[in-house]
Enzyme design. Structure first.
Site, PDB file in Angstrom:
ATOM      1  N   GLU A   1      44.374  57.331  23.375  1.00  0.00           N
ATOM      2  CA  GLU A   1      45.526  57.288  24.272  1.00  0.00           C
ATOM      3  C   GLU A   1      45.677  55.854  24.746  1.00  0.00           C
ATOM      4  OE1 GLU A   1      46.226  59.634  27.869  1.00  0.00           O
ATOM      5  OE2 GLU A   1      45.393  61.311  26.754  1.00  0.00           O
TER       6      GLU A   1
ATOM      7  N   ASP B   1      47.867  58.175  38.266  1.00  0.00           N
ATOM      8  CA  ASP B   1      46.631  57.437  38.037  1.00  0.00           C
ATOM      9  C   ASP B   1      45.873  57.120  39.314  1.00  0.00           C
ATOM     10  OD1 ASP B   1      46.821  57.274  35.212  1.00  0.00           O
ATOM     11  OD2 ASP B   1      48.375  55.759  35.423  1.00  0.00           O
TER      12      ASP B   1
END
Length: 269
Positions: A54, A65
């Site tokens: 990824e 995140d």
């Protein structure tokens, strides 16, 4: 592309299933510390046994995140990383990089370029799939056929808080694999993982033939083994790898990433 079965991601999962192995799927932030190092790390991860990678496209407001990956995105942006430069770097590795690369991007950069153009550019650069964590399911259902025309799998996310009915719909709509978020909240390392996730792995596998990969909160060998014991098809390791890379000296970032990946590889087999 006529069906997801012929995608490089699907083929990799099929191969691993035959071999009785789980996919190891590291995440790294493109451009952290710079794109030349990112290219080295991608090749190092491949050599160390990563099944697919990824690749995060840095964005200034990364809602999903945690602090480690937010800091990596900030470093990448400060180094002048742009989506165009990320795709140019990826394109330069064609012929060397044989594992599937899944681009992790927020919806804003994608919509700024336009769904069709972004998918065209990503496919031209050699990407195999997309993860867009803040894209609502309804928008994802619009993007998925556009991505599929370019040979890209649009991977959708399911969280422990996702209602059961919606979870089934997401699993049916996801291509390549379904990304099961193992914890509520943002990405980051966790010493323990929510045991409810084991039940969700099985529920998703029953509702769709698409493989299930677990991410968010996998910090090392023990969690990879745990995810494998649950019957997951893949384990995604992000923050722990990004942190390891950030603490390495500039000349040894790729080697450190490869070393960590090798440790995780043993746990995934």
């Amino acid at each position: 592309m006529s069906s997801q079965q012929s995608s490089s991601i699907a083929l990799r999962f099929e191969q691993l299933k035959r071999e009785g192995r789980m996919a190891l799927m590291p995440f790294l932030m493109a451009g952290d510390p710079d794109l030349s190092v990112t290219a080295e790390v991608l090749l190092s991860l491949q050599a160390a046994g990563a099944d697919m990678v990824e690749l995060g496209m840095p964005y200034s407001d990364p809602l999903a995140d945690g602090p480690v990956i937010q800091a990596a995105a900030a470093r990448a942006l400060a180094a002048g990383t742009t989506p165009k430069k990320v795709l140019e770097m990826l394109s330069s590795l064609r012929g060397q990089l044989s594992i599937p690369v899944i681009l992790f991007t927020y919806s804003n950069p994608l919509l700024n370029v336009g769904m069709e153009r972004f998918c065209e550019q990503a496919a031209e650069a050699g990407a195999s799939g997309l993860v867009v964590p803040d894209l609502p399911l309804e928008e994802a259902e619009r993007l998925s056929p556009i991505a599929e025309r370019e040979g890209l799998d649009l991977v959708l996310l399911v969280a422990p808080t996702t209602p059961t009915e919606r979870m089934g719909r997401i699993a049916q709509s996801s291509r390549g694999f379904t990304y099961l978020v193992s914890v509520t909240g943002v990405t980051g390392e966790r010493s323990t993982m929510e045991t409810r996730v084991e039940g969700l792995v099985q529920a998703l596998k029953q509702s769709s033939p698409v493989p299930v990969a677990v991410g968010f909160g996998i910090s090392g060998v023990d969690q990879v083994r745990q995810v494998r014991s649950w019957g997951a098809d893949g384990a995604i390791v992000g923050s722990a790898l990004v942190k390891r890379m950030a603490s390495a000296s500039l000349g040894s970032v790729a080697a450190e990433a490869g070393l960590f990946c090798s440790e995780l590889r043993k746990a995934a087999d």
